[in-house]
Design a protein around this motif. Structure first.
Motif, PDB file in Angstrom:
ATOM      1  N   LYS A 105       0.800  -1.321  -0.069  1.00 34.16           N
ATOM      2  CA  LYS A 105      -0.144   0.045   0.110  1.00 34.16           C
ATOM      3  C   LYS A 105       0.848   1.135   0.124  1.00 34.16           C
ATOM      4  N   LYS A 106       0.344   2.361  -0.689  1.00 34.17           N
ATOM      5  CA  LYS A 106       1.144   3.538  -0.784  1.00 34.17           C
ATOM      6  C   LYS A 106       1.323   4.054   0.823  1.00 34.17           C
ATOM      7  N   SER A 107       0.701   3.766   1.788  1.00 35.77           N
ATOM      8  CA  SER A 107       0.877   4.400   3.039  1.00 35.77           C
ATOM      9  C   SER A 107       2.222   3.520   3.686  1.00 35.77           C
ATOM     10  N   GLU A 108       2.502   2.320   3.223  1.00 35.12           N
ATOM     11  CA  GLU A 108       3.445   1.606   3.839  1.00 35.12           C
ATOM     12  C   GLU A 108       4.734   1.433   2.903  1.00 35.12           C
ATOM     13  N   THR A 109       4.740   2.436   1.886  1.00 33.37           N
ATOM     14  CA  THR A 109       5.830   2.267   1.071  1.00 33.37           C
ATOM     15  C   THR A 109       7.201   2.554   1.641  1.00 33.37           C
ATOM     16  N   GLY A 110       7.313   3.257   2.472  1.00 38.90           N
ATOM     17  CA  GLY A 110       8.700   3.687   3.228  1.00 38.90           C
ATOM     18  C   GLY A 110       9.010   2.608   4.135  1.00 38.90           C
ATOM     19  N   ILE A 111       8.106   2.014   4.855  1.00 44.75           N
ATOM     20  CA  ILE A 111       8.700   0.667   5.738  1.00 44.75           C
ATOM     21  C   ILE A 111       9.060  -0.387   4.647  1.00 44.75           C
ATOM     22  N   ALA A 112       8.295  -0.805   3.767  1.00 43.97           N
ATOM     23  CA  ALA A 112       8.461  -1.800   2.927  1.00 43.97           C
ATOM     24  C   ALA A 112       9.898  -1.667   2.369  1.00 43.97           C
ATOM     25  N   SER A 113      10.016  -0.402   1.765  1.00 47.28           N
ATOM     26  CA  SER A 113      11.554  -0.256   1.046  1.00 47.28           C
ATOM     27  C   SER A 113      12.507  -0.282   2.011  1.00 47.28           C
ATOM     28  N   GLY A 114      12.468   0.166   3.321  1.00 45.45           N
ATOM     29  CA  GLY A 114      13.420   0.025   4.290  1.00 45.45           C
ATOM     30  C   GLY A 114      13.655  -1.573   4.687  1.00 45.45           C
ATOM     31  N   LEU A 115      12.673  -2.285   4.812  1.00 45.82           N
ATOM     32  CA  LEU A 115      12.834  -3.739   5.156  1.00 45.82           C
ATOM     33  C   LEU A 115      13.492  -4.313   3.672  1.00 45.82           C
ATOM     34  N   PHE A 116      13.094  -3.926   2.574  1.00 48.74           N
ATOM     35  CA  PHE A 116      13.692  -4.513   1.365  1.00 48.74           C
ATOM     36  C   PHE A 116      15.183  -4.549   1.221  1.00 48.74           C
ATOM     37  N   MET A 117      15.540  -3.110   1.383  1.00 47.73           N
ATOM     38  CA  MET A 117      16.912  -2.889   1.344  1.00 47.73           C
ATOM     39  C   MET A 117      17.634  -3.672   2.759  1.00 47.73           C
ATOM     40  N   THR A 118      17.171  -3.743   3.879  1.00 50.92           N
ATOM     41  CA  THR A 118      17.701  -4.332   4.939  1.00 50.92           C
ATOM     42  C   THR A 118      17.896  -6.024   4.584  1.00 50.92           C
ATOM     43  N   SER A 119      16.778  -6.397   3.886  1.00 52.77           N
ATOM     44  CA  SER A 119      16.927  -7.849   3.350  1.00 52.77           C
ATOM     45  C   SER A 119      17.806  -8.283   2.469  1.00 52.77           C
ATOM     46  N   ARG A 120      18.179  -7.122   1.582  1.00 55.99           N
ATOM     47  CA  ARG A 120      19.206  -7.261   0.581  1.00 55.99           C
ATOM     48  C   ARG A 120      20.635  -7.199   0.924  1.00 55.99           C
ATOM     49  N   PHE A 121      20.638  -6.252   2.178  1.00 52.93           N
ATOM     50  CA  PHE A 121      22.095  -6.200   2.725  1.00 52.93           C
ATOM     51  C   PHE A 121      22.328  -7.151   3.824  1.00 52.93           C
ATOM     52  N   ILE A 122      21.188  -7.936   4.342  1.00 56.03           N
ATOM     53  CA  ILE A 122      21.541  -8.912   4.859  1.00 56.03           C
ATOM     54  C   ILE A 122      22.000 -10.497   4.065  1.00 56.03           C
ATOM     55  N   GLY A 123      21.224 -10.367   3.009  1.00 52.58           N
ATOM     56  CA  GLY A 123      21.543 -11.449   1.861  1.00 52.58           C
ATOM     57  C   GLY A 123      23.297 -11.296   1.299  1.00 52.58           C
ATOM     58  N   THR A 124      23.425 -10.054   1.156  1.00 54.18           N
ATOM     59  CA  THR A 124      25.099  -9.814   1.009  1.00 54.18           C
ATOM     60  C   THR A 124      25.979 -10.195   1.722  1.00 54.18           C
ATOM     61  N   ILE A 125      25.732 -10.049   3.108  1.00 57.45           N
ATOM     62  CA  ILE A 125      26.327 -10.358   4.212  1.00 57.45           C
ATOM     63  C   ILE A 125      26.430 -11.986   4.436  1.00 57.45           C
ATOM     64  N   LEU A 126      25.305 -12.624   4.095  1.00 57.03           N
ATOM     65  CA  LEU A 126      25.214 -14.087   4.411  1.00 57.03           C
ATOM     66  C   LEU A 126      25.881 -14.840   3.097  1.00 57.03           C
ATOM     67  N   SER A 127      25.873 -14.026   1.902  1.00 54.26           N
ATOM     68  CA  SER A 127      26.596 -14.659   0.736  1.00 54.26           C
ATOM     69  C   SER A 127      28.206 -14.446   0.929  1.00 54.26           C
ATOM     70  N   SER A 128      28.635 -13.399   1.591  1.00 55.35           N
ATOM     71  CA  SER A 128      30.155 -13.410   1.841  1.00 55.35           C
ATOM     72  C   SER A 128      30.342 -14.296   2.929  1.00 55.35           C
TER      73      SER A 128
END
Length: 100
Positions: free
Chosen positions: A30-53
């Motif tokens: 939802k548009k009202s949750e875009t900021g939170i979802a985007s933050g969680l999305f980027m956090t998940s990507r960074f965790i994936g990068t750490i796990l792959s390393s």
């Protein structure tokens, strides 16, 4: 020079991959949750990068051998199957709109 060209091709593909993932994110949120979802999305990507390393360090250590590459291939194949199953189970946008 060859490594530079290969990295350029991989970088371009990664950029288009990022566009697709962000578009999918905005389709399901939802548009009202875009900021939170985007933050969680980027956090998940960074965790994936750490796990792959960490996985690279655990499997390869100080040297890369053929058995290490085979181990990495099996781990990547397993993760690919898991991601495929999770993608197939993901709710569709039209079904989600009917719920809201």
């Amino acid at each position: 020079m060859t490594i530079f060209l290969v990295l350029c091709v991989l970088g371009i593909a990664n950029g288009f991959n990022n566009l697709g993932m962000q578009t999918a994110l905005y389709d399901y949120v939802k548009k009202s949750e875009t900021g939170i979802a985007s933050g969680l999305f980027m956090t998940s990507r960074f965790i994936g990068t750490i796990l792959s390393s960490s996985l690279l360090a655990a499997l390869f250590g100080k040297n890369i051998t053929t058995p290490h590459l085979h181990s990495m291939a099996w781990v990547c194949a397993g993760l690919g199957v898991l991601m495929f199953v999770l993608t197939v189970r993901m709710p569709r946008a039209d079904k989600q709109e009917a719920v809201e």
